[in-house]
Design an enzyme around this catalytic site. Structure first.
Site, PDB file in Angstrom:
ATOM      1  N   GLU A   1       0.398  -0.316   6.403  1.00 31.63           N
ATOM      2  CA  GLU A   1      -0.334  -1.549   6.749  1.00 31.63           C
ATOM      3  C   GLU A   1      -0.156  -1.953   8.202  1.00 31.63           C
ATOM      4  O   GLU A   1      -1.068  -2.459   8.843  1.00 31.63           O
ATOM      5  CB  GLU A   1       0.112  -2.710   5.853  1.00 31.63           C
ATOM      6  CG  GLU A   1      -0.394  -2.645   4.427  1.00 31.63           C
ATOM      7  CD  GLU A   1       0.444  -1.766   3.519  1.00 31.63           C
ATOM      8  OE1 GLU A   1       1.315  -1.017   4.017  1.00 31.63           O
ATOM      9  OE2 GLU A   1       0.215  -1.821   2.301  1.00 31.63           O
TER      10      GLU A   1
ATOM     11  N   GLU B   1       2.899   0.016  -3.345  1.00 34.06           N
ATOM     12  CA  GLU B   1       3.382  -1.269  -3.871  1.00 34.06           C
ATOM     13  C   GLU B   1       3.184  -1.336  -5.388  1.00 34.06           C
ATOM     14  O   GLU B   1       4.029  -1.849  -6.120  1.00 34.06           O
ATOM     15  CB  GLU B   1       2.638  -2.420  -3.176  1.00 34.06           C
ATOM     16  CG  GLU B   1       3.027  -2.553  -1.707  1.00 34.06           C
ATOM     17  CD  GLU B   1       2.276  -3.663  -1.010  1.00 34.06           C
ATOM     18  OE1 GLU B   1       1.042  -3.530  -0.887  1.00 34.06           O
ATOM     19  OE2 GLU B   1       2.899  -4.660  -0.604  1.00 34.06           O
TER      20      GLU B   1
ATOM     21  N   GLY C   1      -1.008  -0.469  -0.723  1.00 34.22           N
ATOM     22  CA  GLY C   1      -1.041  -1.107  -2.045  1.00 34.22           C
ATOM     23  C   GLY C   1      -0.754  -0.112  -3.155  1.00 34.22           C
ATOM     24  O   GLY C   1      -0.225  -0.479  -4.210  1.00 34.22           O
TER      25      GLY C   1
ATOM     26  N   ALA D   1      -5.270  -0.598  -0.613  1.00 34.22           N
ATOM     27  CA  ALA D   1      -6.361  -1.575  -0.610  1.00 34.22           C
ATOM     28  C   ALA D   1      -7.656  -0.918  -0.145  1.00 34.22           C
ATOM     29  O   ALA D   1      -7.627   0.066   0.581  1.00 34.22           O
ATOM     30  CB  ALA D   1      -6.012  -2.719   0.325  1.00 34.22           C
TER      31      ALA D   1
END
Ligand code: NAI
Length: 719
Positions: free
Chosen positions: A123, A103, A100, A61
């Site tokens: 995270e 992910e 992310g 992110a």
């Protein structure tokens, strides 16, 4: 953004393009959504390869967008569309796949990694959890224990480990995009359902409850009140017990709680503050981006005691040749054994050879003639340090930089006995120096920009967080610590016990309570400093020592303890009792209770019940209050510098951001009001008097911490 190209006739190659790490900004998410849809709708395309430009897959992110309202396509449906599509998608992982980014790769059907790639879900270190399906897909792929470990620690793993854990399907030393294309071509036509992680169940595990209970107990013990690791365990548990769609709801719900918590804000503040402190500047305009550090290849370390040993290890591990000097044979041998042992154990753990060839040991300063830089770590005694620096001036090359590891003495006074004050700076390490990440670089008024730049960059090379600080007694960290320590002993006078104070501070999140820290580092150390600073002397009545010294309240309890030979762990007794000298397990000591009661009786101090709130407020607000004074005095460049000193050097809980961030989060008016209250109650404790800067900030409506610098009225800033 994402570029789209068709190659090898039937493969769509999607390349993320957002330098430097292809973070998933709203533009990148939009680009991926559009190009994936294009590939799925193009009948010529049979498979897709997803990669990142400039040798980086994706750093996750875009943390800069956290503070803004969400715009553009969301990550979860975007990843879902990739996974649910009817064409195989292969992630080509080069550089990093973090947060992310990983992910996204887990939403692909296959993953190929370059041998040097690193992956992880960090995270948790920002007070969050992997909320784009990471907590639901990873356990289905690796099994619960592995997913729990990776998600609750945020640990990065290598491509080889990822292969072993089944996170990637193939590792290559060659071109990762070529390898991914080859794999894409080979899987065309194969069923995709076994590759859609969200549709699988987590691998069965005996004693599921036991595994989760143990994981929860472990994160609670380690996290010292941090919420994110606990939420991570809950989210993984949802993956084990609920269907994917419900697990995703739970993941979102837990993420919502974390996002709105102060902890995530504190951890994100730390993330930026850690980077900001590297950008030092001096009043003469010299700063990090216009001053060149010297290239240090050889260094000398003087004094192989507690600190010198750790400093030698840190230098050697950074690839620097070291000459270590002691004054007596016995200490030299002890130091050599200790340094060699640390380096050998470290090398064994990492499966490499210990770099022992980089160290030589000597008993004379003469051996330091040719080194690029010297770090002095002899006893904390100004006269001794001056003698050593005067000798170094004579012995070393004209250009050798001379640094002192003093924990609070005047660096300029030390520099004044040398022939090169511009080449003298303080390099204040923290014990144990090869473990603790903080380095205070003390900029004397005559330290040159080149010397500061060199010390800052050398710290970085040693893996430290280097913070530039001004030259005042105790610099930033120890200067502030004094008010915190004073408050803790005043609380004992007023009725608290060491274990009660420690428990309140540990519950607040400190790694160790203040009295346990004292026992660990040795109570005699401070005793000697108080003696040499004139606080203890022949004029003090030994049977009824005064509680006022140098015009302010003074607590003689630590001195009385030292006189009884209770020096902490090293003597088996201090504020606590230990099994033996050198023992580590602290037990409350009834003798200390009696000692405190007698003391209060003797001085006629009424003993009262002290709440946990008072313990934390008096210790922590006094610390922050001194921090405001440090800023006003120009000894730290900004609140971020103070906070990083405390997070990396003093066991301050990172999820509370540092003492200055904590004050901002509690609310400056509240901090001011509580300090005013405690100062009214204790007018003989000057450090409880609210600092002028705190008052000014409250008067200005408590601006955000990033704007505090505008309110500092320092006329003699050293930074
Ligand atoms: P220490 O007492 O463990 O070691 C000092 C060493 O210096 C001894 O081995 C001694 O033999 C040697 N030494 C003394 N004079 C010497 C000379 N003229 N030439 C060569 N070697 C000499 O002390 P420690 O704790 O390592 O402290 C050293 C310095 O680091 C002090 O200035 C202290 O304030 C500072 N410091 C200490 C910290 C701690 O937690 N112990 C933390 C940060 C700084």
């Amino acid at each position: 953004m994402a570029q789209y190209a068709r190659t090898k006739g039937s493969i769509a190659l999607i390349t993320l393009t957002n330098p430097p790490v292809n973070a998933l900004s709203s533009a990148v998410r939009k680009g991926i959504t559009e190009t994936v849809s294009r590939a799925l709708n193009d009948t010529q395309v049979k498979a897709v390869v997803l990669c990142g430009e400039n040798g980086q897959f994706c750093g996750g992110a875009d943390i800069k967008e956290f503070a803004k309202p969400m715009s553009g396509p969301a990550l979860v449906p975007m990843i879902h569309a990739i996974e649910a599509g009817e064409k195989p998608v292969v992630a080509a992982i080069e550089g990093i796949a973090l947060g992310g980014g990983l992910e996204l790769a887990l939403g692909c059907h296959y993953r190929v990694a370059h041998a040097k790639a690193r992956m992880g879900l960090p995270e948790v270190t920002l007070g969050l959890l992997p909320a784009a399906g990471g907590t639901q897909r990873l356990p289905r792929l690796t099994g619960i224990p592995t997913a729990l470990e990776l998600i609750t620690t945020g640990r990065h793993i290598t491509a080889q480990e990822a292969l072993k854990l089944g996170i990637v399907d193939k590792v290559t030393d060659g071109n990762v995009v070529d390898a991914a294309m080859e794999m894409a071509l080979s899987v065309i036509g194969r069923p995709l359902s076994p590759r859609r992680l969200s549709t699988l169940s987590t691998p069965p595990l005996a004693n599921l409850d036991g595994v989760f209970e143990a994981a929860m107990a472990q994160v609670k013990r380690r996290s010292r009140g941090a919420m994110a690791p606990v939420a991570c365990v809950k989210a993984v548990r949802a993956a084990a017990e609920l269907p994917y769609s419900q697990g995703m709801k739970r993941e979102l719900e837990l993420m919502g709680t974390l996002m709105s918590s102060g902890q995530a804000k504190a951890l994100q503040y730390c993330f930026f503050a850690q980077r900001a402190v590297g950008k030092w500047s001096l009043p003469n305009g010299a700063q990090w981006n216009n001053s060149r550090p010297r290239d240090i290849r050889t260094a000398g370390v003087i004094g192989l005691g507690t600190m010198g040993r750790g400093i030698v290890v840190s230098l050697v591990k950074a690839g620097i040749s070291v000459v270590a000097v002691e004054m007596e044979e016995k200490q030299l041998d002890l130091g050599r054994k200790e340094v060699t042992g640390i380096l050998e154990r470290d090398a064994k753990r990492r499966g490499v050879t210990a770099p022992l060839h980089l160290i030589s040991f000597a008993l004379s300063l003469q051996s330091l003639r040719g080194v690029d830089l010297v770090i002095e770590a002899v006893f904390e005694d100004m006269e001794l340090k001056k003698r050593v620096f005067a000798d170094l001036s004579r012995v070393c090359n004209q250009n050798t930089m001379l640094c002192t590891n003093t924990s609070g003495l005047d660096v300029d006074q030390i520099a004044s006995v040398t022939d090169r004050p511009p080449l003298v700076v303080g390099m204040h390490f923290f014990a144990p120096a090869h473990v603790m990440k903080l380095l205070e670089v003390v900029c004397g008024p005559r330290s040159s920009a080149e010397a500061v730049a060199t010390a800052m960059s050398l710290g970085k090379r040693m893996g430290k967080v280097s913070v530039a600080v001004g030259n005042c007694p105790g610099f930033v960290g120890n200067r502030m610590l004094k008010s915190y320590m004073d408050e803790s002993v005043f609380l004992l006078e007023e009725g608290a016990s060491p274990e009660q104070v420690d428990q309140a501070l540990e519950e607040f999140g400190f790694a160790l309570g203040i009295f346990k820290v004292g026992d660990l580092s040795g109570l005699d150390v401070g005793w000697r400093v108080r003696k040499s600073s004139g606080l203890i002397g022949p004029d003090v009545n030994p049977t009824f020592p005064s509680r006022v010294r140098q015009g302010r309240r003074y607590c003689p309890l630590p001195d009385l303890l030292c006189e009884q030979g209770r020096w902490g762990q090293k003597t088996g007794r201090g504020w606590y009792l230990y099994d033996s000298a050198g023992g580590r397990v602290a037990r409350p000591d009834p003798e200390i209770q009696r000692f405190l009661q007698d003391y209060r009786l003797r001085y006629g101090i009424p003993s009262r019940r002290i709440s946990e709130q008072e313990v934390v407020e008096r210790c922590v607000f006094a610390l922050a209050n001194e921090g405001f004074q440090v800023l006003e005095d120009g000894m730290a460049a900004g609140p971020e510098d103070i906070d990083m000193v405390y997070v990396f050097g003093y066991g301050w809980p990172r999820h509370r951001g540092g003492p200055m961030f904590h004050a901002a989060q509690v609310g400056l008016p509240r901090v001011l009001q509580r300090l005013e209250f405690y100062y009214r109650e204790n007018p003989d404790i000057p450090h409880l008097q609210p600092s002028a800067l705190l008052r000014r900030l409250v008067g200005a409506g408590s601006p955000p911490i990033q704007q505090w610098k505008q309110y500092i009225r320092s006329t003699h800033s050293q930074l």
